[in-house]
Design an enzyme around this catalytic site. Sequence first.
Site, PDB file in Angstrom:
ATOM      1  N   THR A 147      64.876  16.695  57.751  1.00 24.29           N
ATOM      2  CA  THR A 147      65.037  17.635  56.638  1.00 24.29           C
ATOM      3  C   THR A 147      66.131  17.080  55.722  1.00 24.29           C
ATOM      4  O   THR A 147      65.853  16.253  54.867  1.00 24.29           O
ATOM      5  CB  THR A 147      65.370  19.057  57.134  1.00 24.29           C
ATOM      6  OG1 THR A 147      66.451  18.991  58.069  1.00 24.29           O
ATOM      7  CG2 THR A 147      64.161  19.688  57.799  1.00 24.29           C
ATOM      8  N   LYS A 169      66.268  15.043  65.085  1.00 26.85           N
ATOM      9  CA  LYS A 169      66.660  15.366  63.723  1.00 26.85           C
ATOM     10  C   LYS A 169      67.690  16.475  63.783  1.00 26.85           C
ATOM     11  O   LYS A 169      67.693  17.312  64.692  1.00 26.85           O
ATOM     12  CB  LYS A 169      65.461  15.778  62.866  1.00 26.85           C
ATOM     13  CG  LYS A 169      64.784  17.092  63.217  1.00 26.85           C
ATOM     14  CD  LYS A 169      65.454  18.347  62.731  1.00 26.85           C
ATOM     15  CE  LYS A 169      65.790  18.312  61.265  1.00 26.85           C
ATOM     16  NZ  LYS A 169      66.597  19.561  60.901  1.00 26.85           N
ATOM     17  N   THR A 180      69.870  21.575  71.057  1.00 30.36           N
ATOM     18  CA  THR A 180      70.251  21.865  69.685  1.00 30.36           C
ATOM     19  C   THR A 180      69.338  21.053  68.791  1.00 30.36           C
ATOM     20  O   THR A 180      68.820  20.035  69.225  1.00 30.36           O
ATOM     21  CB  THR A 180      71.723  21.524  69.410  1.00 30.36           C
ATOM     22  OG1 THR A 180      72.027  21.893  68.064  1.00 30.36           O
ATOM     23  CG2 THR A 180      72.023  20.076  69.587  1.00 30.36           C
ATOM     24  N   GLU A 259      75.934  17.105  58.015  1.00 27.80           N
ATOM     25  CA  GLU A 259      75.877  17.321  56.572  1.00 27.80           C
ATOM     26  C   GLU A 259      77.249  17.116  55.936  1.00 27.80           C
ATOM     27  O   GLU A 259      78.216  17.807  56.261  1.00 27.80           O
ATOM     28  CB  GLU A 259      75.352  18.729  56.276  1.00 27.80           C
ATOM     29  CG  GLU A 259      73.858  18.838  56.529  1.00 27.80           C
ATOM     30  CD  GLU A 259      73.299  20.233  56.354  1.00 27.80           C
ATOM     31  OE1 GLU A 259      72.092  20.332  56.079  1.00 27.80           O
ATOM     32  OE2 GLU A 259      74.058  21.205  56.490  1.00 27.80           O
ATOM     33  N   ASN A 382      74.822  23.031  51.405  1.00 27.85           N
ATOM     34  CA  ASN A 382      74.378  24.321  51.910  1.00 27.85           C
ATOM     35  C   ASN A 382      74.469  25.433  50.878  1.00 27.85           C
ATOM     36  O   ASN A 382      73.837  26.491  51.047  1.00 27.85           O
ATOM     37  CB  ASN A 382      75.174  24.675  53.165  1.00 27.85           C
ATOM     38  CG  ASN A 382      74.701  23.847  54.348  1.00 27.85           C
ATOM     39  OD1 ASN A 382      73.642  24.106  54.904  1.00 27.85           O
ATOM     40  ND2 ASN A 382      75.476  22.826  54.702  1.00 27.85           N
ATOM     41  N   THR A 387      67.123  25.972  47.317  1.00 25.83           N
ATOM     42  CA  THR A 387      66.644  25.760  45.958  1.00 25.83           C
ATOM     43  C   THR A 387      66.589  24.280  45.603  1.00 25.83           C
ATOM     44  O   THR A 387      66.159  23.923  44.525  1.00 25.83           O
ATOM     45  CB  THR A 387      67.545  26.480  44.947  1.00 25.83           C
ATOM     46  OG1 THR A 387      68.907  26.062  45.136  1.00 25.83           O
ATOM     47  CG2 THR A 387      67.446  27.976  45.122  1.00 25.83           C
TER      48      THR A 387
END
Length: 387
Positions: A147, A169, A180, A259, A382, A387
């Site tokens: 993702t 992933k 997880t 991230e 995040n 969007t």
Amino acid sequence: MPLDISLTPQGFSTYIANLGIRDATDDFVLIKSDVPCVADGVFTQSLFAGPSVTISRRHLEDNQAQGIVVISKNANVANGAVGTADAEEIIQLVANETGIAPENIAIASTGVIGRRYPIEKIRSGVLGIGQKLTAADFSAAARGIMTTDTVPKLAMRQVGNAKLVGIAKGVGMIEPNMATLLTFFFTDAAISANVLRSIFRSTIDKTFNCLSIDTDTSTSDSAVILANGLAGAVPENEFAQALQEVAHELTLMVAKDGEGATKVIEVNVDSALNYVQAKRVAKAIVNSPLVKTAVYGADPNWGRVAMAIGKCENDREINPDNVVIRFDQVQVYPGSSSVEDLEKLRKIMSQDKVNIHVSLNIGESSATVWGCDLTEEYVEINGKYST
């Protein structure tokens, strides 16, 4: 990330494609075994677990599977009865196309919560996949399940005459409460269901269950292993060691790719009363936003580690007078806060991997956990994820 073809387990095939789930990247992965496999899986304990989790958990109750479907960019969570119906339909469509019994297919989904699959696109995309399967390409599969990951995550080992490959992933919404993220393992080793279950769950507990990016448990966490037995039996201890190595390698890849992350944090707590206590204290440290931001800025504020230990207020056996805190081999508590010492600490915290070592000195147990720093980019990613 090229896969060493010589380490590809025999008897597996794949189909990877873009079905238009969200963007132009691959979002549909099917990994199929030529024969039914001994299998096991562990899943999120979230109260909002999606249909992919509930269905796969049920399908793996008999420790048998022959295929795994993964849909990325859409978690199919919090969609009520229609979400469950969509997941079951996809499994039936794949079963019709491949000849695998529906109950021998596991499904996993990852991505935005609360949005329905574009089911018409998936129906169209699944047609004919039985004839489109090719020799297993686990590198492509690792890319297809991504993702917001920036790199695919794949590792492999030789185990006697057998091969073992793992893919994963995950970069955000990661605080393990079983396994997880999504991670899948495939081997041609022959191994009994009871032995596989024992080895797999112990491995997950010591690797992925010791990983945290942001303290948020996903609704879709799934870890599954398939063993088709085509290479014959292997020594159990060698298989356990290989699986541990592959899972550990993937865990570090996820931590590194968190991230917005720039650094991996490894926390080792030893001399605890038991493993559970050691892991609890280590998690308190690696999950602390103040520790994570200090690591990001290479700020030698080691007092934040002491603060994090202190949050474990129910562990009354911990006495601050007995605790020792180190960064790499540099002891900061008890210790001095001279300019020279703080400069040494700053250099350590500027490295790509920061090791924090805590000795509680009340027992003989230890645990190691992994995480990453917290940066502005995490907020940026995040704040605009859906969007």
